[in-house]
Write a protein that holds these residues in place. Structure first.
Motif, PDB file in Angstrom:
ATOM      1  N   ASN A 153       4.578 -39.940 -36.143  1.00 17.54           N
ATOM      2  CA  ASN A 153       5.328 -38.786 -36.661  1.00 17.54           C
ATOM      3  C   ASN A 153       5.539 -37.726 -35.588  1.00 17.54           C
ATOM      4  O   ASN A 153       6.616 -37.123 -35.477  1.00 17.54           O
ATOM      5  N   LEU A 154       4.496 -37.522 -34.800  1.00 15.84           N
ATOM      6  CA  LEU A 154       4.546 -36.488 -33.763  1.00 15.84           C
ATOM      7  C   LEU A 154       5.654 -36.769 -32.755  1.00 15.84           C
ATOM      8  O   LEU A 154       6.439 -35.880 -32.402  1.00 15.84           O
ATOM      9  N   ASP A 164       1.911 -35.952 -41.852  1.00 13.48           N
ATOM     10  CA  ASP A 164       0.723 -35.858 -41.014  1.00 13.48           C
ATOM     11  C   ASP A 164       1.137 -35.932 -39.552  1.00 13.48           C
ATOM     12  O   ASP A 164       1.384 -37.016 -39.013  1.00 13.48           O
ATOM     13  N   LEU A 165       1.230 -34.771 -38.897  1.00  9.79           N
ATOM     14  CA  LEU A 165       1.653 -34.745 -37.500  1.00  9.79           C
ATOM     15  C   LEU A 165       0.508 -35.080 -36.555  1.00  9.79           C
ATOM     16  O   LEU A 165       0.683 -35.077 -35.333  1.00  9.79           O
ATOM     17  N   ASN A 166      -0.675 -35.363 -37.101  1.00 12.90           N
ATOM     18  CA  ASN A 166      -1.760 -35.873 -36.270  1.00 12.90           C
ATOM     19  C   ASN A 166      -1.528 -37.338 -35.911  1.00 12.90           C
ATOM     20  O   ASN A 166      -2.132 -37.863 -34.979  1.00 12.90           O
ATOM     21  N   LYS A 167      -0.655 -37.984 -36.685  1.00 11.35           N
ATOM     22  CA  LYS A 167      -0.281 -39.358 -36.371  1.00 11.35           C
ATOM     23  C   LYS A 167       0.753 -39.333 -35.246  1.00 11.35           C
ATOM     24  O   LYS A 167       1.778 -38.675 -35.347  1.00 11.35           O
ATOM     25  N   ASN A 168       0.467 -40.080 -34.195  1.00 15.55           N
ATOM     26  CA  ASN A 168       1.353 -40.066 -33.041  1.00 15.55           C
ATOM     27  C   ASN A 168       2.774 -40.511 -33.381  1.00 15.55           C
ATOM     28  O   ASN A 168       3.742 -40.042 -32.792  1.00 15.55           O
ATOM     29  N   SER A 193       9.044 -34.528 -32.259  1.00 17.22           N
ATOM     30  CA  SER A 193       9.177 -33.870 -30.955  1.00 17.22           C
ATOM     31  C   SER A 193      10.415 -34.356 -30.213  1.00 17.22           C
ATOM     32  O   SER A 193      11.101 -33.573 -29.535  1.00 17.22           O
TER      33      SER A 193
END
Length: 518
Positions: A409-410, A403-407, A414
């Motif tokens: 993981n994002l 879930d890349l909506n979770k900061n 990145s």
């Protein structure tokens, strides 16, 4: 096909004729990168030795992994900066450096033997491994595309070559078509051989036209290595070595250094070589895990569990030492080999073993070595467009379910991708000596320029990005855990407060969860 969609599974053995063809394809897939390392460090004469070392190193790896991991070992680019340090101390310095690097793998394997591999999974979960694998493919893209627009005869043509791009695209589209068509099974199994053959044929046609028309721009193939294999500069025949010649590898050259009295390694040199190789080996360990995670997803078997990370590390480490002693540089598992397995759906370990034996044999056959060196860079660029692209996509597939909506993981993903693609590296000086050089300006006035520290440990962009991702993930995990504990404690406290709420009892107000309210 098996459950993983493989035409040949790991333990499957193709017929002898097919086996030779499949093995040749693996050799061609790893060829460009394997012979590039000795060229970069200024040892182009040791290209046959690099192939010999790659073949021996791969066999050692297969023995340690009980023939369960179908991947080829070739010259490692990660140790380039370390090799430049070692070269200053001769071939004995190179051998010593590879021993230091291999011992790191042995030590980590011993740690895993006693404490297991759970710590590895926690340290490098899919959110770390996925983008790292993708980064390996993406970071190689610049080199591949640079090769795709130049010819082998770079001393004549130089720079961008549109005809070279055409030859590279011919190789690329031939591979793509062969891999995706369903009518001819054999074409799906050897797309790289067909692709290289098609690209070489087109390049040969352009080169012939270029010679007839005296047009340098069309001379894509440089036949000089093949000519010099048979004819000396004065026109005389080379002799028996034009057909068979032994590759002079690091061990032989090291013995010559000792015999000639040019051995120059003292205590300080040992320390310098150790500092140059040991940190890089720890970082390459992470790339080792990424390669094996990727290969595991392709063959449908977890190599970290069977044959086990301990065995793959020992195979890689000891194989790297053997590859250097009987070659010229440390080895590592090759993404090109993994990509070849994935695209052809041929994971037969017999193919890898045959490719290793083939490399050993080819290193002694002078005409074949010379012919392989005539394959144009643009053609190999077209091949690498498919191989490196597959590596990148394989990495993306590893974290597609995150879930890349979770900061959390994002930011981890990145950090790895941007730092790696951006070329962020860590350079650690291990002496205070600085390098100075004379630089002549456009006005013709020379100046003495400080070029920075002379001796540094360079952590490659991929390794730096991986370290940054691990640190970022650990920090965010700690914060998330503390916030989770605090939130849980807050809920418990709130529940306790409701059960002893005096205000609602006095006012006869019913609060949710309040046991004293009437």
């Amino acid at each position: 096909m098996n459950k993983a969609g493989l035409i040949y599974d790991v333990s499957d053995k193709p017929s002898f004729g097919k086996l030779l063809v499949f093995a040749l394809q693996q050799v061609l897939a790893i060829m460009a990168a394997t012979i590039a390392v000795p060229t970069i460090i200024g040892k182009p004469a040791y290209i046959p030795a690099a192939l010999l070392g790659a073949g021996i190193g791969t066999i050692v790896y297969l023995l340690f992994t009980k023939f369960k991991s179908p991947v080829f070992l070739g010259s490692s680019f990660a140790f380039l900066s370390s090799l430049f340090t070692a070269v200053a101390y001769g071939y004995c310095g190179i051998i010593l450096g590879s021993i230091f690097a291999g011992l790191v793998y042995v030590v980590i394997a011993l740690v895993i033997h006693f404490v297991g591999t759970n710590w590895v999974s926690k340290l490098m979960p899919p959110v770390i491994i996925g983008p790292t694998v993708a980064l390996i493919g993406l970071s190689l893209a610049v080199n591949a595309m640079g090769d795709m627009v130049k010819a082998n005869a770079s001393q004549i043509n130089g720079g961008y070559n549109l005809v070279g791009l055409v030859c590279g695209l011919v190789a690329f589209f031939t591979i793509v078509i062969c891999s995706t068509q369903k009518k001819f099974k054999m074409m799906k199994l050897i797309p790289f051989i067909i692709g290289i053959g098609a690209g070489y044929a087109v390049a040969a046609i352009f080169t012939a036209i270029g010679y007839l028309a005296d047009a340098d721009y069309l001379m894509i193939i440089n036949f000089e290595p093949l000519i010099r294999n048979f004819v000396n500069a004065d026109g005389s025949f080379v002799g028996f070595t034009a057909f068979l010649n032994y590759p002079e590898f690091a061990l032989i050259s090291g013995i010559k250094e000792i015999a000639n009295g040019t051995f120059n390694i003292d205590g300080g040199a040992v320390a310098e070589i150790a500092i140059a190789f040991l940190p890089v080996a720890f970082v390459v360990f992470a790339e080792h895990i990424a390669d094996h995670k990727n290969l595991s997803s392709i063959i449908g078997k977890d190599l970290i569990k069977d044959p086990g990370l301990k065995r793959t590390l020992l195979g890689d480490g000891v194989g790297s030492i053997a590859g250097t002693i009987f070659g010229i540089c440390p080895n590592t598992t090759y993404g090109e080999s993994v990509g070849c397995v994935a695209i052809t759906k041929n994971a037969s370990v017999y193919t890898i073993l045959t490719a290793a034996i083939m490399c050993i044999c080819l290193s002694f056959v002078s005409p074949i070595m010379a012919l392989l060196r005539t394959i144009p860079s643009c053609v190999m660029g077209g091949v690498c467009l498919t191989l490196y692209g597959y590596i990148a996509v394989s990495g993306l597939k590893m974290f597609k379910d995150l879930d890349l909506n979770k900061n959390r993981n994002l930011f981890v993903v990145s950090a790895i991708l941007i730092a790696g693609i951006g070329g962020l590296s860590i350079q650690i000086p291990y002496t205070m000596e600085r390098a100075f050089s004379w630089v002549v300006s456009s006005t013709g006035i020379p100046s003495y320029v400080d070029s920075g520290f002379a001796n540094v440990i360079t952590v490659t962009p991929i390794a730096t990005a991986l370290i940054l991702g691990i640190v970022t993930n650990l920090i965010l995990s700690k914060i998330e855990k503390k916030q989770g504990d605090a939130e849980e404690e807050s809920l418990v406290t709130a529940a306790a407060d409701k059960s002893t709420c005096d205000a609602c009892v006095e006012e006869n107000v019913e609060c949710e969860g309040c046991e004293k309210a009437e």
